[in-house]
Design a protein around this motif. Structure first.
Motif, PDB file in Angstrom:
ATOM      1  N   ALA A 194       0.815  -1.215   0.000  1.00  0.00           N
ATOM      2  CA  ALA A 194       0.000   0.000   0.000  1.00  0.00           C
ATOM      3  C   ALA A 194       0.848   1.264   0.000  1.00  0.00           C
ATOM      4  O   ALA A 194       0.383   2.329  -0.414  1.00  0.00           O
ATOM      5  CB  ALA A 194      -0.944  -0.007   1.201  1.00  0.00           C
ATOM      6  N   THR A 222      -1.085 -10.556   0.788  1.00  0.00           N
ATOM      7  CA  THR A 222      -2.420 -10.489   0.199  1.00  0.00           C
ATOM      8  C   THR A 222      -3.192 -11.752   0.534  1.00  0.00           C
ATOM      9  O   THR A 222      -2.995 -12.793  -0.104  1.00  0.00           O
ATOM     10  CB  THR A 222      -2.349 -10.311  -1.328  1.00  0.00           C
ATOM     11  N   VAL A 274      -9.118  -9.660  -6.789  1.00  0.00           N
ATOM     12  CA  VAL A 274      -8.919  -8.784  -7.953  1.00  0.00           C
ATOM     13  C   VAL A 274      -7.789  -9.281  -8.846  1.00  0.00           C
ATOM     14  O   VAL A 274      -7.480  -8.654  -9.862  1.00  0.00           O
ATOM     15  CB  VAL A 274      -8.621  -7.331  -7.514  1.00  0.00           C
ATOM     16  N   LYS A 277      -1.413  -3.453  -8.792  1.00  0.00           N
ATOM     17  CA  LYS A 277      -2.135  -4.164  -7.750  1.00  0.00           C
ATOM     18  C   LYS A 277      -1.493  -3.830  -6.411  1.00  0.00           C
ATOM     19  O   LYS A 277      -0.288  -4.010  -6.230  1.00  0.00           O
ATOM     20  CB  LYS A 277      -2.096  -5.674  -7.987  1.00  0.00           C
ATOM     21  N   PRO A 298      -2.801  -5.126   0.880  1.00  0.00           N
ATOM     22  CA  PRO A 298      -3.156  -4.436   2.120  1.00  0.00           C
ATOM     23  C   PRO A 298      -2.078  -4.631   3.185  1.00  0.00           C
ATOM     24  O   PRO A 298      -2.282  -5.295   4.205  1.00  0.00           O
ATOM     25  CB  PRO A 298      -4.482  -5.106   2.509  1.00  0.00           C
ATOM     26  N   GLN A 312     -10.711  -1.710  -8.906  1.00  0.00           N
ATOM     27  CA  GLN A 312     -11.416  -2.795  -8.236  1.00  0.00           C
ATOM     28  C   GLN A 312     -10.786  -3.034  -6.872  1.00  0.00           C
ATOM     29  O   GLN A 312      -9.591  -2.811  -6.682  1.00  0.00           O
ATOM     30  CB  GLN A 312     -11.315  -4.095  -9.045  1.00  0.00           C
ATOM     31  N   SER A 313     -11.605  -3.504  -5.939  1.00  0.00           N
ATOM     32  CA  SER A 313     -11.078  -3.923  -4.645  1.00  0.00           C
ATOM     33  C   SER A 313     -11.769  -5.226  -4.270  1.00  0.00           C
ATOM     34  O   SER A 313     -12.820  -5.576  -4.812  1.00  0.00           O
ATOM     35  CB  SER A 313     -11.335  -2.861  -3.575  1.00  0.00           C
ATOM     36  N   ASP A 314     -11.148  -5.977  -3.340  1.00  0.00           N
ATOM     37  CA  ASP A 314     -11.772  -7.221  -2.896  1.00  0.00           C
ATOM     38  C   ASP A 314     -11.926  -7.225  -1.380  1.00  0.00           C
ATOM     39  O   ASP A 314     -11.477  -6.313  -0.686  1.00  0.00           O
ATOM     40  CB  ASP A 314     -11.007  -8.450  -3.414  1.00  0.00           C
ATOM     41  N   GLY A 342      -8.968  -6.666   0.939  1.00  0.00           N
ATOM     42  CA  GLY A 342      -8.337  -5.356   1.013  1.00  0.00           C
ATOM     43  C   GLY A 342      -7.379  -5.043  -0.101  1.00  0.00           C
ATOM     44  O   GLY A 342      -6.777  -3.965  -0.116  1.00  0.00           O
ATOM     45  N   ALA A 343      -7.210  -5.969  -1.056  1.00  0.00           N
ATOM     46  CA  ALA A 343      -6.351  -5.690  -2.206  1.00  0.00           C
ATOM     47  C   ALA A 343      -7.084  -4.776  -3.181  1.00  0.00           C
ATOM     48  O   ALA A 343      -8.306  -4.801  -3.290  1.00  0.00           O
ATOM     49  CB  ALA A 343      -5.942  -6.982  -2.896  1.00  0.00           C
ATOM     50  N   VAL A 344      -6.325  -3.962  -3.896  1.00  0.00           N
ATOM     51  CA  VAL A 344      -6.884  -3.009  -4.859  1.00  0.00           C
ATOM     52  C   VAL A 344      -6.158  -3.179  -6.185  1.00  0.00           C
ATOM     53  O   VAL A 344      -4.928  -3.311  -6.210  1.00  0.00           O
ATOM     54  CB  VAL A 344      -6.736  -1.552  -4.363  1.00  0.00           C
ATOM     55  N   ARG A 345      -6.902  -3.194  -7.286  1.00  0.00           N
ATOM     56  CA  ARG A 345      -6.292  -3.237  -8.619  1.00  0.00           C
ATOM     57  C   ARG A 345      -6.698  -1.982  -9.376  1.00  0.00           C
ATOM     58  O   ARG A 345      -7.885  -1.649  -9.466  1.00  0.00           O
ATOM     59  CB  ARG A 345      -6.745  -4.473  -9.399  1.00  0.00           C
TER      60      ARG A 345
END
Length: 258
Positions: free
Chosen positions: A15, A40, A47, A204, A207, A239-241, A244-247
């Motif tokens: 992050a 992750t 994502v 990507k 978190p 996108q997020s899942d 807590g990961a974000v793409r």
């Protein structure tokens, strides 16, 4: 004039934008690879996507790019090579043997490494993949001789170091590469940025926080000059899942016609 290959950068980072745990901990080796993966947590709505397959489908991508630092740490001393005892002049031109070039299949990919210092020792071969080394006129003759003995293609693109603009252009004109996917670290990605070669960025974010002064980041390399504008991006998707990961997927914004 042939249009240069598209360059797509694919990065997984913490992050806080770090792409490694420490400067000399290669993510391709344990325990760093396991620690990195643990940042992750698995999620049913992950994502994660296959970026390589995505760019192959969309752009016909047929080359990936890495820096030598992704394969050989700075403190590692590579195995010594035999001294090249011939005339070195002939070594400093592109080496693209026909028996390698002409046997490419529709699935063929180039595994391309920037290695002007001649540090990588090539010990693996994979079906439908061939190594391509980007070197300079400063690259030791012993290394170029070694590449020729191993039938490993290389492009001489630069004087003291690899000129990335020339390298990308040569990959298009000499090998028909249409799109390059950079999975490299911050140093090489930063050099691509400063050379204005990046067209898209897949980022990507895990978190987790890594921290550390000098730990490689998404884009390292030379700083902006005073008054120089940062490279502007256009967000294509986010996108997020549940873990807590974000793409994030960006296109580089350029003036019309640039």
């Amino acid at each position: 004039m042939q249009k240069r290959p598209r360059v797509v950068v694919n990065v997984e980072a913490s992050a806080d934008g770090k792409v490694a745990l420490t400067r000399n901990a290669l993510l391709m080796h344990r325990p760093s690879s396991e620690l990195w993966a643990s940042m992750t947590p698995q999620s049913p709505d992950s994502v994660a996507i296959d970026v390589m397959e995505s760019v192959r489908q969309r752009y016909g991508c047929n080359a990936v790019l890495e820096g030598s630092g992704s394969l050989v740490s700075e403190d590692e001393i590579p195995a010594r090579l035999p001294t090249y005892d011939g005339d070195p002049v002939g070594l400093y031109k592109h080496f693209l043997p026909a028996d390698v070039i002409e046997q490419r299949s529709p699935l063929h990919m180039w595994f391309t490494v920037v290695d002007s210092r001649g540090r990588v020792r090539w010990t693996e071969r994979h079906e439908n993949w061939d190594a391509l080394v980007l070197v300079a006129r400063s690259t030791p003759a012993d290394y170029l001789g070694y590449l020729r003995r191993e039938r490993i293609c290389y492009l001489v693109v630069g004087e003291e170091r690899v000129d990335l603009s020339r390298a990308v252009a040569a990959m298009g004109t000499e090998l028909g590469v249409s799109c390059i996917l950079s999975n490299a670290g911050g140093g090489l990605n930063g050099a691509l940025l400063r050379a204005d070669l990046i067209d898209e960025l897949h980022l990507k974010l895990a978190p987790a926080l890594v921290g550390g002064l000098g730990t490689p980041s998404v884009m390292d390399g030379s700083p902006l000059a005073v008054g120089e504008f940062p490279t502007r991006l256009q967000l294509l998707s986010a996108q997020s899942d549940a873990a807590g990961a974000v793409r994030l997927h960006y296109a580089v914004r350029r003036e019309s016609g640039a």
